[in-house]
Design a protein around this motif. Structure first.
Motif, PDB file in Angstrom:
ATOM      1  N   LEU A   1      26.892 -44.106  12.523  1.00 19.49           N
ATOM      2  CA  LEU A   1      25.873 -43.993  11.477  1.00 19.49           C
ATOM      3  C   LEU A   1      26.509 -43.958  10.097  1.00 19.49           C
ATOM      4  CD1 LEU A   1      23.860 -41.069  13.118  1.00 19.49           C
ATOM      5  CD2 LEU A   1      23.162 -43.466  13.084  1.00 19.49           C
ATOM      6  N   SER A   2      25.713 -44.263   9.098  1.00 19.57           N
ATOM      7  CA  SER A   2      26.066 -44.022   7.695  1.00 19.57           C
ATOM      8  C   SER A   2      25.148 -42.931   7.166  1.00 19.57           C
ATOM      9  CB  SER A   2      25.879 -45.295   6.871  1.00 19.57           C
ATOM     10  OG  SER A   2      24.497 -45.647   6.807  1.00 19.57           O
ATOM     11  N   ALA A   3      25.475 -42.398   6.006  1.00 10.40           N
ATOM     12  CA  ALA A   3      24.614 -41.393   5.390  1.00 10.40           C
ATOM     13  C   ALA A   3      23.232 -41.973   5.106  1.00 10.40           C
ATOM     14  CB  ALA A   3      25.258 -40.877   4.099  1.00 10.40           C
ATOM     15  N   ALA A   4      23.195 -43.242   4.701  1.00 14.67           N
ATOM     16  CA  ALA A   4      21.905 -43.885   4.428  1.00 14.67           C
ATOM     17  C   ALA A   4      21.073 -43.990   5.703  1.00 14.67           C
ATOM     18  CB  ALA A   4      22.131 -45.268   3.830  1.00 14.67           C
ATOM     19  N   ASP A   5      21.727 -44.285   6.831  1.00 16.56           N
ATOM     20  CA  ASP A   5      21.012 -44.330   8.109  1.00 16.56           C
ATOM     21  C   ASP A   5      20.369 -42.976   8.411  1.00 16.56           C
ATOM     22  OD1 ASP A   5      21.871 -46.947   8.552  1.00 16.56           O
ATOM     23  OD2 ASP A   5      23.647 -46.305   9.678  1.00 16.56           O
ATOM     24  N   LEU A   6      21.130 -41.912   8.233  1.00 19.50           N
ATOM     25  CA  LEU A   6      20.622 -40.567   8.505  1.00 19.50           C
ATOM     26  C   LEU A   6      19.413 -40.246   7.641  1.00 19.50           C
ATOM     27  CD1 LEU A   6      23.808 -38.335   8.853  1.00 19.50           C
ATOM     28  CD2 LEU A   6      22.114 -38.801  10.620  1.00 19.50           C
ATOM     29  N   GLU A   7      19.528 -40.556   6.362  1.00 11.67           N
ATOM     30  CA  GLU A   7      18.431 -40.228   5.453  1.00 11.67           C
ATOM     31  C   GLU A   7      17.169 -41.015   5.810  1.00 11.67           C
ATOM     32  OE1 GLU A   7      18.981 -39.777   1.346  1.00 11.67           O
ATOM     33  OE2 GLU A   7      21.045 -39.033   1.487  1.00 11.67           O
ATOM     34  N   ARG A   8      17.320 -42.271   6.191  1.00 10.99           N
ATOM     35  CA  ARG A   8      16.151 -43.059   6.601  1.00 10.99           C
ATOM     36  C   ARG A   8      15.490 -42.452   7.837  1.00 10.99           C
ATOM     37  NH1 ARG A   8      19.330 -47.562   5.000  1.00 10.99           N
ATOM     38  NH2 ARG A   8      20.198 -47.751   7.112  1.00 10.99           N
ATOM     39  N   GLU A   9      16.300 -42.027   8.796  1.00 11.62           N
ATOM     40  CA  GLU A   9      15.749 -41.454  10.019  1.00 11.62           C
ATOM     41  C   GLU A   9      15.054 -40.125   9.733  1.00 11.62           C
ATOM     42  OE1 GLU A   9      18.773 -41.268  13.020  1.00 11.62           O
ATOM     43  OE2 GLU A   9      19.013 -43.452  13.107  1.00 11.62           O
ATOM     44  N   MET A  10      15.627 -39.331   8.851  1.00  6.06           N
ATOM     45  CA  MET A  10      14.997 -38.056   8.509  1.00  6.06           C
ATOM     46  C   MET A  10      13.682 -38.280   7.772  1.00  6.06           C
ATOM     47  SD  MET A  10      18.158 -35.580   7.420  1.00  6.06           S
ATOM     48  CE  MET A  10      19.510 -35.266   8.552  1.00  6.06           C
TER      49      MET A  10
END
Length: 304
Positions: free
Chosen positions: A266-275
């Motif tokens: 994952l990237s940080a951007a991926d995490l934020e999108r999922e959250m």
């Protein structure tokens, strides 16, 4: 320098690694330690990036010459150019059961492994305590052997800390009893199948775990369900997509032998999108490592 070709004639190009080269001549893997196979977080109890200097890298070519991808049937001697992530095609329960067995096997070694970046870990605890006033009830998932739950317990009214590994939970309970922490409970559970009612907790914690969850969407929805309106979800997650790409190769090789659990890149951007998709609003972003490049974003998210 190691070169040559695979049985089909495909050339194997040696890849430089810190001045050395991958070798196809290794015949035996070294013992797996807690440091090289734990939670894949060099800032906490975890998988040190120096595994890239280990003998595991040297066996990559040899192992891949004899394995085939079980989803697309391409030979794994193409491991350097063909590293597909088929994890989404596997049932989440498959990962949970296998990962639970993995963590059970290494629980004692994991518990004994020191925190690599203590200053970064303390910074994470400090920022987490900033959001606590002592009156909250908290839920933690992926608690491991309970170190963080026990460190944060004095700042909370009560914390329920969970993990998929009964071996990890057994050690956590031993530690809680030794420290006489009456406001901490350790349970085997996952966020998506937690037995507690909706809106039971003020705070949810997930440190060094989201990249290890195959059913992340379900887990995040479970966290959202458990939180009260306006409740906080505080997390820190190793984002392997932001790390050296050779980490992906090393992890895949270890997984062939059952020496690494499910891991998402994952990237940080991926995490934020999922959250955001699960109903959270990010209110703090930070990086806490005390040295080197930090690929472990600390995120504080509020339930919308």
């Amino acid at each position: 320098m190691v070169g040559g070709s695979t049985p089909s004639g495909t050339a194997i190009r040696p890849i430089p690694l810190h001045g050395a080269m991958f070798s196809a001549t290794a015949t035996r893997a070294p013992p797996i330690t807690a440091r090289s196979s734990a939670r894949l977080d060099p800032n906490g109890h975890g998988f040190a990036l120096n595994l890239l200097n280990s003998e595991w890298c040297k066996i990559a070519v040899r192992l891949s010459s004899y394995e085939f991808c079980r989803f697309c049937n391409l030979p794994r001697f193409q491991i350097f150019t063909h590293m597909p992530d088929h994890s989404a095609q596997e049932p989440a329960m498959f990962h949970v059961a296998n990962d639970a067995r993995f963590w059970d096997r290494i629980a004692r070694k994991y518990a004994a492994d020191p925190i690599a970046d203590m200053a970064g870990y303390e910074r994470t605890l400090e920022r987490t305590r900033h959001y606590l006033n002592g009156a909250e009830t908290a839920f933690e998932f992926g608690c491991g052997t309970g170190t963080t739950a026990l460190r944060l317990a004095p700042s909370l009214r009560r914390i329920v800390a969970t993990d998929i590994s009964s071996g990890m939970i057994a050690i956590a309970r031993e530690k809680a009893e030794a420290e006489d922490r009456a406001n901490v409970a350790f349970e085997v559970a996952t966020p998506d199948a937690a037995p507690w009612p909706d809106e039971s907790f003020d705070v949810a914690l997930g440190f060094n775990v989201l990249h290890l969850v195959a059913a992340r969407e379900a887990a995040l929805n479970g966290v959202h369900r458990l939180l009260k309106p306006g409740g906080l979800f505080i997390s820190k997650t190793p984002c392997l997509k932001e790390m050296n790409p050779l980490v992906r190769i090393a992890v895949r090789v270890m997984q062939v032998f059952g020496k690494a659990p499910y891991v998402a890149f994952l990237s940080a951007a991926d995490l934020e999108r999922e959250m955001a998709a699960a109903g959270f609003e990010i209110i703090e972003r930070a990086r806490h490592a005390s040295r080197g490049r930090d690929a472990r974003p600390f995120l504080v998210a509020r339930k919308r």
